[in-house]
Design a protein around this motif. Structure first.
Motif, PDB file in Angstrom:
ATOM      1  N   CYS A  31       0.864  -1.094   0.052  1.00 53.40           N
ATOM      2  CA  CYS A  31      -0.157   0.136   0.122  1.00 53.40           C
ATOM      3  C   CYS A  31       0.974   1.233   0.052  1.00 53.40           C
ATOM      4  CB  CYS A  31      -1.010   0.100   1.184  1.00 53.40           C
ATOM      5  SG  CYS A  31      -2.418  -1.023   1.253  1.00 53.40           S
ATOM      6  N   ARG A  32       0.476   2.050  -0.806  1.00 50.08           N
ATOM      7  CA  ARG A  32       1.338   3.357  -0.890  1.00 50.08           C
ATOM      8  C   ARG A  32       1.133   4.482   0.414  1.00 50.08           C
ATOM      9  NH1 ARG A  32       0.957   4.497  -7.296  1.00 50.08           N
ATOM     10  NH2 ARG A  32       1.126   2.404  -7.576  1.00 50.08           N
ATOM     11  N   GLN A  33      -0.093   4.477   0.916  1.00 48.89           N
ATOM     12  CA  GLN A  33      -0.145   5.517   1.814  1.00 48.89           C
ATOM     13  C   GLN A  33      -0.770   4.585   3.116  1.00 48.89           C
ATOM     14  OE1 GLN A  33      -2.523   8.551  -0.089  1.00 48.89           O
ATOM     15  NE2 GLN A  33      -0.709   9.010  -1.320  1.00 48.89           N
ATOM     16  N   TRP A  34      -2.127   4.138   3.009  1.00 50.71           N
ATOM     17  CA  TRP A  34      -2.684   3.638   3.941  1.00 50.71           C
ATOM     18  C   TRP A  34      -2.146   2.324   4.038  1.00 50.71           C
ATOM     19  CZ3 TRP A  34      -5.717  -1.033   3.511  1.00 50.71           C
ATOM     20  CH2 TRP A  34      -6.320  -1.442   4.913  1.00 50.71           C
ATOM     21  N   SER A  35      -2.146   1.770   5.243  1.00 55.61           N
ATOM     22  CA  SER A  35      -1.384   0.522   5.626  1.00 55.61           C
ATOM     23  C   SER A  35      -2.476  -0.738   5.864  1.00 55.61           C
ATOM     24  CB  SER A  35      -0.263   0.556   6.510  1.00 55.61           C
ATOM     25  OG  SER A  35      -0.813   0.957   7.730  1.00 55.61           O
ATOM     26  N   ALA A  36      -2.326  -1.664   5.484  1.00 60.76           N
ATOM     27  CA  ALA A  36      -3.316  -2.629   5.962  1.00 60.76           C
ATOM     28  C   ALA A  36      -3.245  -3.170   7.439  1.00 60.76           C
ATOM     29  CB  ALA A  36      -3.298  -3.958   4.835  1.00 60.76           C
ATOM     30  N   PRO A  37      -4.382  -3.786   8.133  1.00 59.18           N
ATOM     31  CA  PRO A  37      -4.131  -4.293   9.324  1.00 59.18           C
ATOM     32  C   PRO A  37      -3.747  -5.769   8.952  1.00 59.18           C
ATOM     33  CG  PRO A  37      -6.581  -4.263   8.496  1.00 59.18           C
ATOM     34  CD  PRO A  37      -5.626  -3.453   7.748  1.00 59.18           C
ATOM     35  N   THR A  38      -3.597  -6.415   9.902  1.00 57.08           N
ATOM     36  CA  THR A  38      -3.160  -7.840  10.028  1.00 57.08           C
ATOM     37  C   THR A  38      -4.416  -8.626   9.664  1.00 57.08           C
ATOM     38  OG1 THR A  38      -3.420  -8.158  12.342  1.00 57.08           O
ATOM     39  CG2 THR A  38      -1.082  -7.658  11.823  1.00 57.08           C
ATOM     40  N   GLU A  39      -4.159  -9.721   8.984  1.00 60.68           N
ATOM     41  CA  GLU A  39      -5.393 -10.604   8.586  1.00 60.68           C
ATOM     42  C   GLU A  39      -6.169 -10.866  10.074  1.00 60.68           C
ATOM     43  OE1 GLU A  39      -6.437 -14.574   6.391  1.00 60.68           O
ATOM     44  OE2 GLU A  39      -4.428 -14.092   6.388  1.00 60.68           O
ATOM     45  N   GLY A  40      -7.457 -10.903   9.806  1.00 65.86           N
ATOM     46  CA  GLY A  40      -8.291 -11.088  10.863  1.00 65.86           C
ATOM     47  C   GLY A  40      -8.833  -9.810  11.485  1.00 65.86           C
ATOM     48  N   THR A  41      -8.301  -8.630  11.447  1.00 65.89           N
ATOM     49  CA  THR A  41      -8.455  -7.350  12.103  1.00 65.89           C
ATOM     50  C   THR A  41      -9.137  -6.459  11.158  1.00 65.89           C
ATOM     51  OG1 THR A  41      -6.581  -7.745  13.547  1.00 65.89           O
ATOM     52  CG2 THR A  41      -7.371  -5.414  13.348  1.00 65.89           C
ATOM     53  N   ALA A 152      -1.561   7.972  12.241  1.00 59.18           N
ATOM     54  CA  ALA A 152      -1.332   7.917  10.651  1.00 59.18           C
ATOM     55  C   ALA A 152      -1.304   9.431  10.223  1.00 59.18           C
ATOM     56  CB  ALA A 152      -2.530   7.360  10.070  1.00 59.18           C
ATOM     57  N   GLY A 153      -0.417   9.827   9.466  1.00 59.44           N
ATOM     58  CA  GLY A 153      -0.082  11.140   8.893  1.00 59.44           C
ATOM     59  C   GLY A 153      -1.249  11.452   8.230  1.00 59.44           C
ATOM     60  N   ARG A 154      -1.551  12.551   7.773  1.00 62.36           N
ATOM     61  CA  ARG A 154      -2.795  13.256   7.005  1.00 62.36           C
ATOM     62  C   ARG A 154      -2.581  12.530   5.584  1.00 62.36           C
ATOM     63  NH1 ARG A 154      -6.638  16.861   7.304  1.00 62.36           N
ATOM     64  NH2 ARG A 154      -5.590  17.512   9.356  1.00 62.36           N
ATOM     65  N   GLU A 155      -1.494  12.204   5.081  1.00 65.58           N
ATOM     66  CA  GLU A 155      -1.421  11.911   3.849  1.00 65.58           C
ATOM     67  C   GLU A 155      -1.939  10.142   3.951  1.00 65.58           C
ATOM     68  OE1 GLU A 155      -0.544  12.676   0.568  1.00 65.58           O
ATOM     69  OE2 GLU A 155      -0.789  14.752   1.874  1.00 65.58           O
ATOM     70  N   CYS A 156      -2.010   9.638   4.942  1.00 65.40           N
ATOM     71  CA  CYS A 156      -2.504   8.029   5.031  1.00 65.40           C
ATOM     72  C   CYS A 156      -4.039   8.122   5.495  1.00 65.40           C
ATOM     73  CB  CYS A 156      -1.629   7.378   6.137  1.00 65.40           C
ATOM     74  SG  CYS A 156       0.255   7.091   5.813  1.00 65.40           S
ATOM     75  N   ASN A 157      -4.372   9.362   5.715  1.00 65.88           N
ATOM     76  CA  ASN A 157      -5.936   9.410   6.327  1.00 65.88           C
ATOM     77  C   ASN A 157      -6.847  10.121   5.178  1.00 65.88           C
ATOM     78  OD1 ASN A 157      -7.434   8.238   8.246  1.00 65.88           O
ATOM     79  ND2 ASN A 157      -7.413  10.415   9.410  1.00 65.88           N
TER      80      ASN A 157
END
Length: 196
Positions: A31-41, A152-157
């Motif tokens: 993911c470029r900006q947003w980062s994924a949670p762990t599987e199951g979350t 998360a920085g503004r770019e990720c949100n």
């Protein structure tokens, strides 16, 4: 609606998976900006649109799984706030309460307001001017199997911010399995697995 866990391995959550937008599989490193949670979350991002002159504010929040699939998104006008921090906390509460009405599994809460994260992470009593909202968030977090807080920085949100802006412009929204059409390209770009 009955509460369900949205993990794929959960029998009670399987009926909700078809509601999610089909996206290419994206891991946190892709993911470029947003980062994924762990599987199951499920990860919930929230943000507020705040007008300091009037105190008017709107919440934007969205919940996604480890593949970046949208489970739900909301945009909603909130009661007036005395500060941007209070508006951010109210937006987080709004998103968490909406998610808790359909899901109680593990959740990661990601905000772009360090002061709210700090207050939520503190073990002792809060001295925040938005103490009541912080306490309500903590109580809501207890409804989930587990929770994690992250900044998360503004770019990720950006998508959460745009949902709050959408609510300010056109009114409240609550969408299961997608986002408003004008935000679809932004959603796909946030979790694109292909280089530009």
């Amino acid at each position: 609606m009955a509460r369900a866990s949205l993990t794929q391995g959960s029998e009670s959550g399987k009926d909700l998976w078809p509601l999610a937008i089909k996206m290419p599989h994206a891991t946190a490193s892709e993911c470029r900006q947003w980062s994924a949670p762990t599987e199951g979350t499920i990860k919930i991002n929230s943000d507020a649109s705040y007008l300091p002159d009037t105190g008017n504010c709107w919440a934007g929040a969205l919940a996604r799984n480890y593949r970046g699939q949208i489970m739900l998104c909301i945009g909603k006008q909130m009661l007036t706030s005395n500060s941007v921090e209070e508006a951010e906390a109210k937006a987080a509460l709004c998103g968490l309460q909406t998610l808790a009405s359909i899901y109680t599994g593990p959740v990661e809460v990601e905000l772009d307001c360090r002061s709210v994260i700090k207050e939520l992470s503190a073990a002792g009593p809060s001295l925040s001017p938005c103490y009541a909202v912080i306490q309500d968030i903590k109580a809501t977090l207890c409804q989930f199997a587990s929770h994690k807080l992250s900044f998360a920085g503004r770019e990720c949100n950006k998508l959460a911010h745009e949902l709050a802006t959408e609510a300010r412009k056109v009114g409240d929204l609550h969408i299961v399995g997608g986002v408003p059409e004008r935000l679809r390209a932004m959603m796909l770009k946030e979790c694109s697995t292909h280089p530009e």
